[in-house]
Motif scaffolding. Structure first.
Motif, PDB file in Angstrom:
ATOM      1  N   THR A   6       0.908   4.688  10.929  1.00  0.00           N
ATOM      2  CA  THR A   6       0.299   4.366   9.519  1.00  0.00           C
ATOM      3  C   THR A   6      -0.079   5.500   8.414  1.00  0.00           C
ATOM      4  O   THR A   6      -0.611   6.462   9.336  1.00  0.00           O
ATOM      5  N   PRO A   7       0.725   5.866   7.278  1.00  0.00           N
ATOM      6  CA  PRO A   7       0.519   6.739   6.630  1.00  0.00           C
ATOM      7  C   PRO A   7      -0.896   6.950   5.923  1.00  0.00           C
ATOM      8  O   PRO A   7      -1.578   6.076   5.566  1.00  0.00           O
ATOM      9  N   VAL A   8      -1.275   8.227   5.899  1.00  0.00           N
ATOM     10  CA  VAL A   8      -2.544   8.627   5.370  1.00  0.00           C
ATOM     11  C   VAL A   8      -2.215   9.896   4.098  1.00  0.00           C
ATOM     12  O   VAL A   8      -1.398  10.518   4.305  1.00  0.00           O
ATOM     13  N   GLY A   9      -3.047   9.315   3.102  1.00  0.00           N
ATOM     14  CA  GLY A   9      -2.353   9.989   1.825  1.00  0.00           C
ATOM     15  C   GLY A   9      -3.572  11.322   1.772  1.00  0.00           C
ATOM     16  O   GLY A   9      -4.603  11.372   2.687  1.00  0.00           O
ATOM     17  N   GLU A  10      -3.531  12.025   0.828  1.00  0.00           N
ATOM     18  CA  GLU A  10      -4.674  13.256   0.740  1.00  0.00           C
ATOM     19  C   GLU A  10      -5.969  12.829   0.389  1.00  0.00           C
ATOM     20  O   GLU A  10      -6.225  11.712  -0.083  1.00  0.00           O
ATOM     21  N   GLN A  11      -6.656  13.471   1.335  1.00  0.00           N
ATOM     22  CA  GLN A  11      -8.130  13.173   1.429  1.00  0.00           C
ATOM     23  C   GLN A  11      -8.425  11.455   1.818  1.00  0.00           C
ATOM     24  O   GLN A  11      -9.431  10.890   1.420  1.00  0.00           O
ATOM     25  N   GLY A  12      -7.525  11.268   2.601  1.00  0.00           N
ATOM     26  CA  GLY A  12      -7.767   9.770   3.302  1.00  0.00           C
ATOM     27  C   GLY A  12      -7.378   8.656   2.194  1.00  0.00           C
ATOM     28  O   GLY A  12      -7.551   7.213   2.548  1.00  0.00           O
ATOM     29  N   ARG A  13      -6.436   9.044   1.260  1.00  0.00           N
ATOM     30  CA  ARG A  13      -6.058   7.855   0.371  1.00  0.00           C
ATOM     31  C   ARG A  13      -5.229   6.873   1.176  1.00  0.00           C
ATOM     32  O   ARG A  13      -4.509   7.462   2.128  1.00  0.00           O
ATOM     33  N   LEU A  14      -4.968   5.725   0.725  1.00  0.00           N
ATOM     34  CA  LEU A  14      -4.234   4.695   1.531  1.00  0.00           C
ATOM     35  C   LEU A  14      -5.106   3.991   2.601  1.00  0.00           C
ATOM     36  O   LEU A  14      -4.658   3.043   3.198  1.00  0.00           O
ATOM     37  N   LEU A  15      -6.268   4.718   2.743  1.00  0.00           N
ATOM     38  CA  LEU A  15      -7.319   3.823   3.833  1.00  0.00           C
ATOM     39  C   LEU A  15      -8.514   3.644   3.260  1.00  0.00           C
ATOM     40  O   LEU A  15      -8.927   4.318   2.134  1.00  0.00           O
ATOM     41  N   SER A  16      -9.179   2.462   3.816  1.00  0.00           N
ATOM     42  CA  SER A  16     -10.407   2.245   3.157  1.00  0.00           C
ATOM     43  C   SER A  16     -11.537   3.334   3.705  1.00  0.00           C
ATOM     44  O   SER A  16     -11.509   3.965   4.498  1.00  0.00           O
ATOM     45  N   GLY A  17     -12.703   3.245   3.042  1.00  0.00           N
ATOM     46  CA  GLY A  17     -13.728   4.083   3.496  1.00  0.00           C
ATOM     47  C   GLY A  17     -14.212   3.886   5.106  1.00  0.00           C
ATOM     48  O   GLY A  17     -14.412   4.921   5.673  1.00  0.00           O
ATOM     49  N   GLY A  18     -14.301   2.637   5.454  1.00  0.00           N
ATOM     50  CA  GLY A  18     -14.454   2.617   6.919  1.00  0.00           C
ATOM     51  C   GLY A  18     -13.276   2.962   7.788  1.00  0.00           C
ATOM     52  O   GLY A  18     -13.639   3.422   8.909  1.00  0.00           O
ATOM     53  N   GLN A  19     -12.135   2.685   7.262  1.00  0.00           N
ATOM     54  CA  GLN A  19     -11.063   3.207   8.165  1.00  0.00           C
ATOM     55  C   GLN A  19     -11.147   4.835   8.216  1.00  0.00           C
ATOM     56  O   GLN A  19     -10.667   5.217   9.334  1.00  0.00           O
ATOM     57  N   ARG A  20     -11.222   5.496   7.167  1.00  0.00           N
ATOM     58  CA  ARG A  20     -11.448   6.756   7.193  1.00  0.00           C
ATOM     59  C   ARG A  20     -12.565   7.355   8.335  1.00  0.00           C
ATOM     60  O   ARG A  20     -12.070   8.444   9.062  1.00  0.00           O
ATOM     61  N   ARG A  21     -13.568   6.561   8.172  1.00  0.00           N
ATOM     62  CA  ARG A  21     -14.687   7.021   9.182  1.00  0.00           C
ATOM     63  C   ARG A  21     -14.249   6.869  10.635  1.00  0.00           C
ATOM     64  O   ARG A  21     -14.554   7.659  11.559  1.00  0.00           O
TER      65      ARG A  21
END
Length: 541
Positions: free
Chosen positions: A456-471
């Protein structure tokens, strides 16, 4: 502003080599200027007085002109390469120094301003090296050689040039003081513009959600106008100062020309000598005039370099060098009377804090926002230096150990996890680059992120993911490490109750020592001990 900042020479070897090459090129250029003037005066006088042929003199003049053109080209090439090398060196040094200063220092800096400084700001050093410094060297070599050669033929003209020449640097210094102030204002306006624009872009989803995105256009326009006004003020000053220097140089050359003309008519001065003086006189003023002109083009770069040196001269926190780091799998960790104060705050962020952390236990820290819970984790990791107190492991203070080796004992999930551009697997593997896909998958499952695919791709500073997914990705990264201690700052924020229960069970199952910042009841209930962080610490069993 100093014409040549010695800190550039100390920190960038390319600057020293460039300065040496510029001196050599400047000396040779001065010699060629004198040779060209002698050839012109001799050729013209020979044709007028004796009717000589200009063929041989013309070929020599062509050779001198070609040689001067080649030196100008060489100076430009050397200057551009030196500028590229110095910029690369300074950028690397700033990045390395910033990393050594740690997150606590970076949190007090505007990331957008620092980014602008290391990109557009340092790019302004190009005219400084390619044009200003070479002209500065020419100004130190050519006038001296020209005046010395003029003195061999006409002492009066040489004396006139010698008296009027200092007027140019005097006026140049007066104009330069105003230029420095304008350049600093322009640099500040650019930093404000970058910071404001970065904030607007970062908050654009929220602004769009509440219908406030268009309202920010006027704010961005106001900041942009401030930058435009500052830039135009610098440009206006550059034009006016060029006019002053050109006028002053023209009047000085006119004084020499009037004296030479009167003595030539009187018969006390020969035609060849008069021509030589008239040809050399503008060459004596030209380098100084060019220094004044190029000063404005370089001022922005020098202002940026001053900001770079401000970062580089920020003292590093004390660092230990011991490599015998105790194994925290079997060694307890103790914080005694730890007090931390940040430079921009009057009150301490953490005061008189004590904590005993035993191997294998789970300890939750609670308390109001701003009580110092995240500061406790930063103190353990060595990101902040306590004003008072000490972190102890194995009977030794933590600051005695080499920071890199000490931090390998910890898996850390901060309040705002940092993710890089790439895939989920790439970000999780930052904890252990050699981990297999199966180990990455297990870490994601333990972090409650079973639904995320490794590619699954991840953008800069966790873009493309929700806050919970980033954590959860950041938690999986910490779980993948082999660190015996996990430092977790609200690891289940943004998760629903079911996922949170699974994460809590996974943390208990690791058997590692866990120190976490907790506000949610499920985390607090799962801890072996709860520590209240605040003005007066209470430890509850």
């Amino acid at each position: 502003m100093k014409p040549l900042d010695p800190r550039l020479l100390r920190r960038a070897r390319a600057a020293r080599l460039f300065l040496a090459a510029s001196v050599v090129i400047g000396v040779v250029t001065g010699l060629l200027v004198v040779v060209q003037a002698v050839l012109l005066a001799r050729g013209i006088a020979g044709v007028v007085l004796r009717g000589d042929s200009v063929g041989q003199v013309a070929w020599w003049l062509v050779a001198v002109v070609v040689a001067r053109a080649a030196l100008v080209w060489l100076q430009e090439v050397v200057g551009q390469r030196a500028a590229a090398a110095v910029k690369s060196t300074l950028r690397q040094q700033v990045l390395e120094h910033s990393l050594k200063l740690g997150p606590a220092w970076l949190s007090g800096e505007r990331s957008s301003a620092l980014t602008t400084l290391l990109t557009k700001g340092l790019d302004d050093l190009d005219p400084y090296f390619a044009r200003y410094l070479p002209q500065l060297v020419l100004a130190a070599t050519v006038p001296a050689g020209v005046i010395a050669w003029m003195a061999t033929g006409d002492l009066i003209s040489a004396g006139t040039v010698l008296v009027t020449l200092p007027l140019i640097p005097i006026f140049m210094a007066l104009v330069g003081w105003a230029t420095v102030a304008h350049s600093r204002r322009r640099q500040h306006a650019l930093a404000v513009l970058a910071h404001h624009f970065a904030d607007v872009v970062a908050g654009l989803p929220t602004l769009k959600l509440f219908g406030r995105a268009k309202a920010q256009a006027a704010a961005v326009r106001r900041v942009t106008d401030k930058h435009r006004v500052a830039s135009m003020a610098s440009l206006r000053l550059a034009f006016l100062s060029s006019l002053v220097l050109e006028l002053l140089a023209s009047i000085s050359v006119a004084l020499v020309a009037v004296g030479v003309g009167l003595r030539l008519v009187d018969g006390s001065l020969g035609l060849e000598t008069a021509l030589l003086v008239l040809i050399l006189a503008p060459e004596a003023y030209l380098p100084l005039r060019q220094v004044g002109t190029q000063f404005h083009a370089s001022a922005d770069g020098v202002a940026a370099s001053e900001e770079v040196f401000r970062v580089l001269e920020t003292p590093l926190p004390s660092r230990g060098d011991r490599t015998d780091v105790p194994d925290l799998r079997v060694t307890s960790l103790h914080l005694h009377d730890v007090t931390v104060r940040y430079p921009d705050r009057a009150a301490p962020a953490l005061e008189g804090f004590d904590l005993d952390l035993w191997p294998g236990e789970v300890v939750a820290m609670t308390g109001p926002s701003g009580a110092g819970k995240s500061t406790v984790l930063a103190a353990v990791l060595g990101f902040v230096v306590p004003e008072r107190g000490v972190v102890v492991a194995g009977g030794s203070a933590a600051d005695e150990f080499e920071p890199g080796l000490w931090r390998r004992q910890f898996g850390w999930v901060p309040q705002r996890p940092g993710l890089l551009v790439g895939s989920i697997a790439d970000n999780v593997r930052l904890g252990r680059p050699a981990a297999s896909d199966e180990e990455v998958r297990q870490a994601l499952n333990a972090a409650g992120a079973a639904e995320l695919e490794l590619d699954t791709p991840v953008g800069e500073q966790g873009r493309l993911l929700s806050g919970g997914q980033r954590r959860r990705v950041a938690l999986a990264r910490a779980l993948l490490t082999e660190a015996p201690v996990l430092l977790l700052d609200e690891p289940t924020a943004g998760l629903d109750a079911e996922v949170e229960a699974g994460v809590v069970a996974s943390l208990r199952a690791t058997g590692r020592t866990v120190l976490l910042v907790a506000h949610r009841p499920a985390l607090i209930a799962a801890a072996d001990r709860v520590v209240e962080v605040g003005p007066r610490e209470l430890v509850m069993a």
